[in-house]
Design a protein around this motif. Structure first.
Motif, PDB file in Angstrom:
ATOM      1  N   ARG A 103       0.992  -1.638  -0.278  1.00  0.00           N
ATOM      2  CA  ARG A 103       0.224   0.014   0.177  1.00  0.00           C
ATOM      3  C   ARG A 103       1.132   1.197  -0.121  1.00  0.00           C
ATOM      4  NH1 ARG A 103      -3.960  -0.804   4.769  1.00  0.00           N
ATOM      5  NH2 ARG A 103      -3.970   1.259   4.767  1.00  0.00           N
ATOM      6  N   PRO A 104      -0.148   2.649  -0.641  1.00  0.00           N
ATOM      7  CA  PRO A 104       0.984   3.570  -0.228  1.00  0.00           C
ATOM      8  C   PRO A 104       1.546   4.044   0.871  1.00  0.00           C
ATOM      9  CG  PRO A 104      -0.727   4.052  -2.010  1.00  0.00           C
ATOM     10  CD  PRO A 104      -0.941   2.696  -1.499  1.00  0.00           C
ATOM     11  N   VAL A 105       2.374   4.997   1.679  1.00  0.00           N
ATOM     12  CA  VAL A 105       2.872   4.882   2.026  1.00  0.00           C
ATOM     13  C   VAL A 105       3.572   6.356   1.974  1.00  0.00           C
ATOM     14  CG1 VAL A 105       2.877   2.716   3.631  1.00  0.00           C
ATOM     15  CG2 VAL A 105       5.189   3.655   2.262  1.00  0.00           C
ATOM     16  N   ALA A 106       3.820   7.334   3.223  1.00  0.00           N
ATOM     17  CA  ALA A 106       4.546   8.128   2.906  1.00  0.00           C
ATOM     18  C   ALA A 106       6.467   8.256   3.546  1.00  0.00           C
ATOM     19  CB  ALA A 106       3.791  10.046   3.347  1.00  0.00           C
ATOM     20  N   VAL A 107       7.005   8.818   2.748  1.00  0.00           N
ATOM     21  CA  VAL A 107       8.132   8.178   3.118  1.00  0.00           C
ATOM     22  C   VAL A 107       9.049   9.201   2.858  1.00  0.00           C
ATOM     23  CG1 VAL A 107      10.617   6.960   2.116  1.00  0.00           C
ATOM     24  CG2 VAL A 107       8.373   5.599   1.642  1.00  0.00           C
ATOM     25  N   VAL A 108       9.883   9.664   4.530  1.00  0.00           N
ATOM     26  CA  VAL A 108      10.823  10.479   4.289  1.00  0.00           C
ATOM     27  C   VAL A 108      12.280  10.051   3.610  1.00  0.00           C
ATOM     28  CG1 VAL A 108      12.015  12.542   5.300  1.00  0.00           C
ATOM     29  CG2 VAL A 108       9.507  11.477   5.800  1.00  0.00           C
TER      30      VAL A 108
ATOM     31  N   PRO B 137      15.187   5.635   1.758  1.00  0.00           N
ATOM     32  CA  PRO B 137      14.330   5.749   3.349  1.00  0.00           C
ATOM     33  C   PRO B 137      14.499   6.198   4.763  1.00  0.00           C
ATOM     34  CG  PRO B 137      14.396   3.625   2.444  1.00  0.00           C
ATOM     35  CD  PRO B 137      15.450   4.301   1.766  1.00  0.00           C
ATOM     36  N   ALA B 138      14.430   7.055   4.943  1.00  0.00           N
ATOM     37  CA  ALA B 138      15.130   7.484   5.974  1.00  0.00           C
ATOM     38  C   ALA B 138      13.892   7.229   7.793  1.00  0.00           C
ATOM     39  CB  ALA B 138      15.556   8.634   6.417  1.00  0.00           C
ATOM     40  N   GLY B 139      12.709   7.991   6.631  1.00  0.00           N
ATOM     41  CA  GLY B 139      12.115   7.202   7.491  1.00  0.00           C
ATOM     42  C   GLY B 139       9.808   6.974   6.508  1.00  0.00           C
TER      43      GLY B 139
ATOM     44  N   ARG C 100       7.835   6.168  11.652  1.00  0.00           N
ATOM     45  CA  ARG C 100       8.904   5.085  12.002  1.00  0.00           C
ATOM     46  C   ARG C 100      10.137   5.339  11.343  1.00  0.00           C
ATOM     47  NH1 ARG C 100       5.357   0.193  13.737  1.00  0.00           N
ATOM     48  NH2 ARG C 100       3.877   1.351  13.433  1.00  0.00           N
ATOM     49  N   ARG C 101      11.211   5.407  12.339  1.00  0.00           N
ATOM     50  CA  ARG C 101      12.447   5.839  11.725  1.00  0.00           C
ATOM     51  C   ARG C 101      13.570   4.687  11.143  1.00  0.00           C
ATOM     52  NH1 ARG C 101      17.692   7.780  13.286  1.00  0.00           N
ATOM     53  NH2 ARG C 101      17.313   6.481  15.285  1.00  0.00           N
ATOM     54  N   VAL C 102      13.637   4.693  10.339  1.00  0.00           N
ATOM     55  CA  VAL C 102      14.889   3.949   9.466  1.00  0.00           C
ATOM     56  C   VAL C 102      16.554   4.227  10.623  1.00  0.00           C
ATOM     57  CG1 VAL C 102      15.727   2.430   7.432  1.00  0.00           C
ATOM     58  CG2 VAL C 102      13.756   3.514   7.611  1.00  0.00           C
ATOM     59  N   VAL C 103      16.572   2.768  11.129  1.00  0.00           N
ATOM     60  CA  VAL C 103      17.604   2.812  11.610  1.00  0.00           C
ATOM     61  C   VAL C 103      19.021   2.201  10.858  1.00  0.00           C
ATOM     62  CG1 VAL C 103      16.543   3.255  14.378  1.00  0.00           C
ATOM     63  CG2 VAL C 103      17.246   0.719  12.948  1.00  0.00           C
ATOM     64  N   ARG C 104      18.406   1.065   9.486  1.00  0.00           N
ATOM     65  CA  ARG C 104      19.234   0.831   9.292  1.00  0.00           C
ATOM     66  C   ARG C 104      18.775  -0.191   7.901  1.00  0.00           C
ATOM     67  NH1 ARG C 104      21.922  -4.641   9.089  1.00  0.00           N
ATOM     68  NH2 ARG C 104      20.335  -5.648  10.337  1.00  0.00           N
ATOM     69  N   ILE C 105      19.530   0.505   6.574  1.00  0.00           N
ATOM     70  CA  ILE C 105      19.041  -0.399   5.094  1.00  0.00           C
ATOM     71  C   ILE C 105      19.657  -1.633   4.996  1.00  0.00           C
ATOM     72  CG2 ILE C 105      18.853   0.015   3.028  1.00  0.00           C
ATOM     73  CD1 ILE C 105      18.023   2.524   2.996  1.00  0.00           C
TER      74      ILE C 105
END
Lengths: 80, 1019
Positions: A7-12, A19-21, A29-34
């Protein structure tokens, strides 16, 4: 077991376009690791465009798969 | 700088989507200093790759991605000729030690031949990466240690960043392993195509390879379009975390010494007796042969032999001639019929050695056409053998020079239009029937010529074929044009090498069960591997069969002493009745014969040379015939041309004449003259042609020829030489043509029986040959279980159809029948069924085609009895009809069954059954046509035979075909308007047609110029 959402989501994104969050279920949700990144050509013969997939670990500890398709971001999968 | 070390081309067979030249061009565009080629389990693209790299200014790195036992991949790169030889040895063992199509390199072999090879751990199918991905870390480490032991510092762990899931982890693990074991890493992109846009083509080819369509998932299909030949900067960015792996590519490329040496001599040595040199032995044999051929040697013959021997020795081809001599000596000893062909007949040495049968001294043939001191090309000796014994000859050669030194040349079957449409259409999901329809309609054009064909050929004007989905298919077909589809065996090319073949080329099994090299004839030549063409010629088999049959009643018949001036044979040629005659049977040849009225062997030689695409396109035929018939004066542009062109009435017909003219008019040396021939005959650049033309004129003027005459002569050469034919070849073929004509005229039953027994052979189908032989008064007898054998035989002047002609008849079934018959003849149908228990379907076919008529004449009743006996379903005839007794099939039904089961018409021709109705409507027979005057309007009905569209100078379409009825064949010409108006049906749908047109008579040649062609609607 992973759960398919797609589903579509908003991504920073960060300066590299990664993606960072992202927002999911009324929470940020903050991304801590790819963990991984890959490309998929999809059904090119049906006009689908190439997608970039990211498997990310969120600060909360959850693992998610996000993909970008022509500028739009989608949450594809959640690893429970 | 970066170098791609893991690259696949189309020689990876459906796993490479860009031509070698495109890959090299892309690498050169990026300024790379080198490029590797690592196709799956073969080096078939090596020579092409070497040349493409040289042209592009790149260092070629020869290699392969080999498949190991267990299915793992390993990339190997050759360091120098020693490394290349080891690669070839490994690939040879992989192919020959395993079933065809499943090459596997064993670890034992790898240990044996790992010297001078660099090894890369490979893609995800490499052993180390695959084990790491499977989290079998300890085994991965053990494997890496094993490779390190085998290759030492030459073993690299290959990092790939082609954006697949798991890449990051895999590369990290590989680097950790490298650090632990002290190994180097190297960056690669597992290239399968030159540019990102080529990915769809690669995906389609992968689907073809895996037998899937686009909607199906298969692990072999690539997830994305990242396996292209990426630029160095792009690779640097991808490997920014591993800069050493990026840099190591150049280090490895620089360490690889050149592997493929195209300058090395690899010619075979003939085992000469002690104390004798090859040159000495050749001289001895040549002069001994000359004494046999000529008796007392004239100064001319001696000088010619001395000259040829000197050139042969200077170019180092003494052994080549001795090998050829030894081959024909063996064939002669074994009584195997053979005939040398091609330009070898220009050599007096070849003639004296018994390789050819044409006397080049008597014919004034130029040796330089065969072997030129100024030309670097190797000579080409082609020999035709009786097809049944050719393999015996090649087995002798293999035994004589050793398995290590002999193998067959391979051919690469490449994508053309039909195969591309079938393969890619299926993958793209087109309905099978649609694809089949299009493929059958497509002419023999390249895969990138479909769009042009669509516009040009009316049978392709179906609007459906212009729909966007078809256009897309054609685009993909064009993209794979010329890509190798599979490897086959050259029809006659046998390589004999002076060095062990496995040091030059891998060997592998071909589908025919023979061992082939991985190079085609052009590449073999580039590698200085001498090729001998040992060809199977079924005509020679037919000759042998005819001679044997004739000797049943004419004991002293000698084919080799057939008189060369037989009036009956020439009269038959003059009537154009040459169907079945070697080289003279096509419609164009038959028309030529009617007009030429051949009187001597020279006419036959000219005939063989005249009916070729070149002479026809170059309008050489008309002037030749007019002069030959005395309808036009024989003139020469310069008196010096007379001795050269006298035998062809002033027309330049043979390539040898071009050489002689260049020498006589412009003082060219023989080698220079041959260069002129090649420049103008191979349609090289206009500038090159003009340059040699200027030189010709300048030197002709210097030798006293007027400038305008010199120019006119050169224009004439330019116009004709492109189409010229090798006189030696024509002369060699003409001997067989004339002699088979003699057989056809004097012994039609024996000769046509032999032709039918040795199918496929010649231009026409067995059905047409049967029609023709019947028109010669020879009857065709049906197959008979008590009389027919394995081949067509002659019975009291008629031809008996063999049991082997029956559809479905296996060697086992045939053996059962013949063995049972040896005990005693079959007395009844029941006796046959009980003593010859053949396959059920074969038994039914025997009944239906009349092979049991002598035992039980009612075929339908017998069929019902047989089915009941075998407990077979009654099919169409389950119950006895009221009143008992089955009526037999109608005559028409019988003919239909016979045609279907035997592939020919034992009874009346299919057109014969409509004859009464046709006559009532004013249709003529082909025989009645012969009495019609020029311009008479005619209508005929028949079966079209071999419609074809030869190239024309104007580019307009002209269709030629023969119309077959019960009396024979009539030749029909269809001009473009008629072809487009409806004549195209000849290429679209099989079946009888109606032809309306006008009679054409040109100097004895009869044909119909079609005005309308349509289906026979009421047939």
């Amino acid at each position: 077991m992973p759960r398919i959402v797609d589903r579509p989501v908003a991504v920073v994104t960060d300066s590299g376009g990664r993606p960072a969050g992202f927002c999911w279920e009324r929470g940020k949700r903050r991304v801590v690791r790819i963990e991984d990144v890959w490309k998929e050509a999809g059904r090119w013969w049906a006009g689908e465009t190439e997608k970039i997939f990211y498997r990310v670990e969120a600060e909360s500890g959850g693992v998610y798969e996000l993909y970008a398709d022509q500028g739009e971001w989608y949450l594809y999968k959640i690893y429970d | 700088m970066f170098v791609h070390l893991h690259v696949h081309s189309p020689f990876s067979f459906l796993d490479g989507a860009s031509a070698i030249e495109d890959l090299a061009a892309a690498a050169a565009r990026f300024g790379m200093p080198a490029l590797a080629l690592t196709d799956h389990d073969n080096v078939g693209g090596a020579v092409r790759f070497h040349r493409a790299c040289m042209d592009a200014g790149l260092k070629p790195l020869q290699g392969a991605e080999v498949t190991l036992e267990g299915g793992f991949h390993l990339v190997l790169l050759a360091d120098g000729p020693e490394g290349y030889a080891n690669l070839c040895r490994l690939l040879t063992a992989a192919h020959l030690d395993n079933p065809r199509g499943a090459p596997r390199v064993s670890y034992g072999r790898l240990e044996e031949y790992s010297q001078n090879l660099f090894a890369l751990s490979g893609c995800r199918r490499g052993e180390v990466p695959a084990l790491l991905l499977a989290r079998r870390y300890r085994e991965a480490e053990q494997a890496a240690r094993r490779y390190r032991r085998l290759f030492g510092r030459r073993f690299y762990l290959e990092l790939t960043q082609d954006l697949l899931p798991g890449n990051r982890t895999l590369n990290r693990l590989l680097c950790e392993l490298a650090t632990k074991l002290g190994l180097k890493t190297v960056a690669a992109n597992n290239v399968h195509y030159a540019a990102r846009e080529d990915f769809p083509v690669h995906d389609l080819l992968t689907c073809v390879r895996t037998g899937t369509d686009l909607e199906e998932v298969h692990p072999a299909r690539r997830l994305n379009a990242e396996n292209y030949l990426k630029a160095p900067e792009e690779m640097r960015a991808l490997f920014r975390s591993y800069p050493r792996a990026w840099a190591n590519t150049l280090e490895l490329a620089e360490a690889c010494r050149p592997a493929l040496d195209l300058e090395q001599r690899r010619r075979p040595r003939f085992p000469v007796p002690d104390g004798e040199s090859a040159a000495g032995m050749l001289r001895r044999l040549a002069f001994a042969g000359a004494s046999r051929r000529y008796g007392r040697l004239s100064a001319t013959v001696s000088a010619r032999l001395e000259y040829e021997l000197e050139v042969i020795a200077r170019l180092g081809y003494e052994d080549y001639f001795l090998v050829a001599w030894d081959i024909v000596r063996h064939a002669t000893e074994k009584g195997i019929r053979f005939a040398g062909r091609g330009s070898a007949a220009d050599s007096a040495v070849a003639y004296c050695l018994g390789i050819t049968e044409v006397d080049p001294v008597a014919r004034g043939l130029l040796f330089e056409r065969f072997l030129s001191p100024e030309r670097a090309e190797p000579p080409d000796i082609d020999i035709d053998f009786d097809a049944r014994y050719r393999d015996q000859v090649s087995a002798y050669v293999c035994a004589r020079y050793g398995k290590e030194h002999t193998a067959w040349v391979c051919t690469y079957h490449t994508y053309r239009a039909r195969a591309a449409v079938r393969d890619l259409g299926k993958v793209l999901g087109f309905p099978e029937a649609e694809i089949d329809c299009l493929a059958k309609l497509l002419p023999y054009v390249p895969a990138d010529g479909i769009e042009r064909a669509l516009d040009f050929y009316p049978e392709l004007h179906d609007p459906r074929f212009r729909e966007p989905r078809y256009r897309e298919l054609y685009r993909y077909c064009a993209a794979v044009a010329g890509f190798p589809r599979f490897l086959g065996t050259h029809p006659g090319g046998l390589v004999i090498s002076g060095v062990p073949l496995v040091t030059v080329t891998p060997l592998q099994w071909a589908a025919k069960g023979v061992v082939v090299v991985q190079f085609d004839k052009d590449d073999v030549e580039a590698l200085d591997l001498l090729k001998f063409d040992l060809l199977s010629l079924r005509t020679l088999s037919a000759v042998e069969d005819t001679v044997a049959a004739v000797r049943h009643h004419t004991l002293d018949f000698d084919y080799d002493r057939i008189p060369e001036d037989d009036p009956g044979t020439f009269a038959m040629f003059g009537r154009g009745k040459t169907i079945g005659v070697f080289q003279l049977e096509s419609p164009a040849q038959r028309a030529l014969q009617s007009r030429l009225q051949a009187r001597e062997m020279e006419d036959v030689i000219a005939s063989v040379a005249l009916i070729r695409p070149g002479p026809l396109q170059g309008n050489m035929v008309e002037p030749y015939i007019a002069r030959r018939r005395g309808d036009a004066p024989v003139t020469y542009l310069h008196p010096r041309l007379k001795p050269i062109l006298e035998k062809t009435y002033g027309v330049v017909l043979f390539q040898e004449q071009v050489l002689a003219i260049a020498t006589a008019i412009a003082g060219f040396t023989p080698g220079e003259a041959d260069r002129l021939r090649r420049v103008i005959s191979k349609h090289r650049s206009q500038r090159e042609v003009e340059a040699i033309g200027e030189e010709f004129v300048r030197r002709a003027v210097a030798s006293g020829v007027a400038a305008n005459t010199a120019r006119e002569i050169f224009d004439c050469l330019r116009g004709y030489a492109g189409y010229g034919f090798c006189e030696a070849h024509a002369a060699a073929f003409a001997v067989t043509a004339y002699r088979t004509g003699y057989l056809a005229h004097h012994y039609p039953a024996e000769y046509f029986a032999a032709l039918l027994s040795n199918q496929p052979l010649g231009y026409y189908s067995p059905r047409t040959l049967c029609t023709v032989v019947k028109s010669r008064g020879v009857g065709l007898l049906p197959p008979d279980v008590n009389r027919s054998g394995t081949r067509f035989t002659v019975e009291a002047g008629n031809i008996r159809v063999p049991l082997s002609q029956v559809r479905g008849m296996s060697a086992r079934d045939l053996e059962i029948i013949l063995t049972a018959r040896t005990e005693r003849p079959f007395r009844s149908a029941e006796d046959f069924f009980s003593r010859a228990p053949v396959d059920k379907d074969v038994a039914i076919n025997l009944i239906l085609c009349g092979a049991l008529d002598e035992l039980a004449p009612n075929r339908r009743a017998l069929l019902v009895r047989f089915r009941r006996r075998r407990g077979v379903d009654g099919g169409l005839f389950p119950d006895e009809p009221p009143g008992g007794g089955w009526p037999d099939f109608t005559a028409s039904e019988k003919r239909c069954y016979e045609r279907h089961i035997l592939g020919l018409d034992v009874g009346p021709h299919p057109v014969a059954r409509w004859r009464a109705a046709l006559e009532a409507r004013g249709y003529l027979t082909t025989i009645a046509l012969e009495d019609c005057p020029e311009g008479a309007p005619v209508r005929l009905v028949g079966l079209p035979v071999r419609p074809h569209r030869p190239p024309t100078k104007s580019g307009r379409v002209v269709v030629f075909f023969s119309l077959e009825d019960e009396y024979g064949l009539a030749d029909v010409t269809v001009l473009e308007d008629c072809y487009r108006a409806g004549g195209w049906i000849l290429f679209a749908v099989p079946g009888p047609v109606e032809v309306r047109g006008r009679v054409q008579r040109r100097g004895g040649a009869l044909s119909v110029l079609a005005e309308e062609i349509k289906f026979l609607e009421w047939a």
